[in-house]
Scaffold this motif. Structure first.
Motif, short mmCIF file in Angstrom:
data_model
loop_
_atom_site.label_atom_id
_atom_site.label_comp_id
_atom_site.label_asym_id
_atom_site.label_seq_id
_atom_site.Cartn_x
_atom_site.Cartn_y
_atom_site.Cartn_z
N GLY A 1 25.06 27.01 2.99
CA GLY A 1 25.04 25.93 2.36
C GLY A 1 25.38 26.35 0.87
O GLY A 1 25.80 25.47 0.04
N GLY A 2 25.87 27.57 0.63
CA GLY A 2 26.40 28.04 -0.70
C GLY A 2 25.52 27.46 -1.88
O GLY A 2 25.78 26.86 -3.00
N GLY A 3 24.21 27.64 -1.91
CA GLY A 3 23.25 26.94 -2.97
C GLY A 3 22.95 25.86 -3.03
O GLY A 3 21.99 25.29 -3.86
N ARG A 4 23.30 24.79 -2.04
CA ARG A 4 22.93 23.42 -1.95
C ARG A 4 21.72 23.25 -1.12
O ARG A 4 21.38 24.22 -0.51
N THR A 5 21.26 22.06 -1.21
CA THR A 5 20.06 21.88 -0.36
C THR A 5 20.16 22.22 1.29
O THR A 5 21.02 21.86 1.57
N VAL A 6 18.87 22.79 1.72
CA VAL A 6 19.09 22.98 3.23
C VAL A 6 17.91 21.88 3.54
O VAL A 6 16.87 21.82 3.22
N VAL A 7 18.47 20.87 4.57
CA VAL A 7 17.65 19.95 5.11
C VAL A 7 17.18 20.33 6.54
O VAL A 7 17.79 20.88 7.34
N ILE A 8 15.84 20.10 6.82
CA ILE A 8 15.32 20.26 7.99
C ILE A 8 15.27 18.86 8.81
O ILE A 8 14.83 18.06 8.05
N GLY A 9 15.67 18.67 9.74
CA GLY A 9 15.69 17.45 10.57
C GLY A 9 15.16 17.37 11.81
O GLY A 9 15.60 16.53 12.77
N LEU B 1 22.45 7.71 -0.23
CA LEU B 1 23.12 8.25 0.97
C LEU B 1 24.30 9.20 0.38
O LEU B 1 24.55 10.48 0.65
N GLN B 2 24.98 8.75 -0.42
CA GLN B 2 26.23 9.40 -1.17
C GLN B 2 25.56 10.39 -1.93
O GLN B 2 26.39 11.81 -1.83
N GLY B 3 24.55 10.42 -2.56
CA GLY B 3 23.77 11.65 -3.30
C GLY B 3 23.49 12.59 -2.60
O GLY B 3 23.64 13.96 -2.59
N ALA B 4 22.82 12.34 -1.15
CA ALA B 4 22.65 13.29 -0.07
C ALA B 4 23.92 13.91 0.26
O ALA B 4 23.85 15.17 0.62
N LYS B 5 24.67 13.27 0.70
CA LYS B 5 26.00 14.01 0.99
C LYS B 5 26.65 15.08 0.06
O LYS B 5 26.92 16.03 0.64
N ASP B 6 26.46 14.67 -1.19
CA ASP B 6 27.00 15.56 -1.99
C ASP B 6 26.17 16.78 -2.32
O ASP B 6 26.48 17.80 -2.56
N SER B 7 24.94 16.63 -2.05
CA SER B 7 24.03 17.54 -2.36
C SER B 7 23.58 18.42 -1.02
O SER B 7 23.00 19.85 -1.55
N ILE B 8 23.86 18.16 0.08
CA ILE B 8 23.22 18.80 1.25
C ILE B 8 24.33 20.03 1.42
O ILE B 8 25.48 19.80 1.66
N GLY B 9 23.89 21.20 1.68
CA GLY B 9 24.73 22.36 1.84
C GLY B 9 24.61 22.49 3.76
O GLY B 9 25.53 23.15 4.08
N ALA B 10 23.28 22.56 4.11
CA ALA B 10 23.17 22.69 5.63
C ALA B 10 22.11 21.84 6.31
O ALA B 10 21.12 21.69 5.22
N ILE B 11 22.23 21.82 7.33
CA ILE B 11 20.79 20.95 8.03
C ILE B 11 20.48 21.84 9.15
O ILE B 11 21.30 22.51 10.04
N MET C 1 17.61 29.82 -6.00
CA MET C 1 17.70 29.71 -4.48
C MET C 1 17.44 28.16 -4.03
O MET C 1 16.96 27.33 -5.08
N SER C 2 18.20 27.94 -3.20
CA SER C 2 18.32 26.66 -2.77
C SER C 2 17.07 25.78 -2.47
O SER C 2 16.30 26.61 -1.94
N THR C 3 16.89 24.67 -2.75
CA THR C 3 15.87 23.75 -2.12
C THR C 3 15.97 23.70 -0.78
O THR C 3 16.92 23.35 -0.01
N VAL C 4 14.40 23.43 -0.07
CA VAL C 4 14.22 23.23 1.34
C VAL C 4 13.56 21.94 1.30
O VAL C 4 12.51 21.92 0.96
N THR C 5 14.14 20.87 1.96
CA THR C 5 13.58 19.83 2.26
C THR C 5 13.56 19.39 3.53
O THR C 5 14.36 19.78 4.49
N ALA C 6 12.52 18.28 3.94
CA ALA C 6 12.84 17.79 5.49
C ALA C 6 12.89 16.27 5.25
O ALA C 6 12.51 15.70 4.25
#
Length: 199
Positions: free
Chosen positions: A127-135, A57-67, A1-6
């Motif tokens: 997000g296809g398994g990538r990180t879900v970010v809460i903004g 920032l580049q790593g975040a762009k590559d890892s984020i699936g949805a916001i 399951m994808s990670t949820v981060t804020a």
């Protein structure tokens, strides 16, 4: 399951925006360096940070699936004109979706029922398994209170706003225990990362 981060930029006195300044002061660290990181989607925005921040920032762009955002963020950003600068799907949690929105059918999706849990579930689906970010501060608080947040990252800006929206109000389940996973100084900002310790 994808990670949820804020993730949010926050002033030293705990605010994520200001009544008149908005996020201008808090976002200045995105333009204080010499290394350019471009954005995706239909935007020609770019970040100018130091080298390590650019790498992050580049790593975040590559890892984020949805916001996941709330309606106020959606309205303030004018819906990102249908496409977020990072080029990833956006889920907007709102009581009512806008009618006849000119960018309907693009990468912004509205959740009107089921609260933060439904918004995160939709983000995971998109997000296809990538990180879900809460903004959003309010949605971060809701996710913490419902035990749905895995990680927390704070860009602690060297400024005090004195007023505005606090990042960590309304924490019904406090105290929350956090495991610090990273601390890195930047240009006028300190980047902090934590894992939320769940009971």
């Amino acid at each position: 399951m994808s990670t949820v981060t804020a993730n949010m930029s926050m002033s030293l006195d705990g605010f994520v925006n200001h009544p008149t300044d908005g996020v201008d002061t808090l976002f200045r660290w995105y333009s204080r360096g010499e290394v350019v990181t471009g954005t995706d989607g239909d935007h020609d925005w770019e970040f100018k940070t130091d080298a390590s921040e650019a790498q992050d920032l580049q790593g975040a762009k590559d890892s984020i699936g949805a916001i996941v955002y709330g309606r106020r963020s959606f309205d303030a950003a004018e819906g990102w004109h249908g496409t977020h600068p990072l080029g990833v799907p956006v889920v907007v949690l709102t009581h009512s979706a806008p009618r006849d929105w000119e960018y309907a059918g693009r990468s912004v999706h509205f959740v009107t029922e089921g609260g933060i849990a439904a918004a995160i579930a939709r983000g995971r689906e998109l997000g296809g398994g990538r990180t879900v970010v809460i903004g959003s501060a309010d949605l971060t608080q809701q996710a913490l209170n419902e035990g749905l947040l895995d990680e927390l990252t704070v860009d602690l800006v060297a400024a005090m706003l004195g007023a505005g929206t606090r990042f960590f109000d309304n924490l019904k389940g406090a105290p929350y225990e956090l495991e610090q996973t990273s601390v890195r100084p930047g240009n006028g900002v300190t980047h902090l990362a934590y894992r939320v310790v769940k009971p």
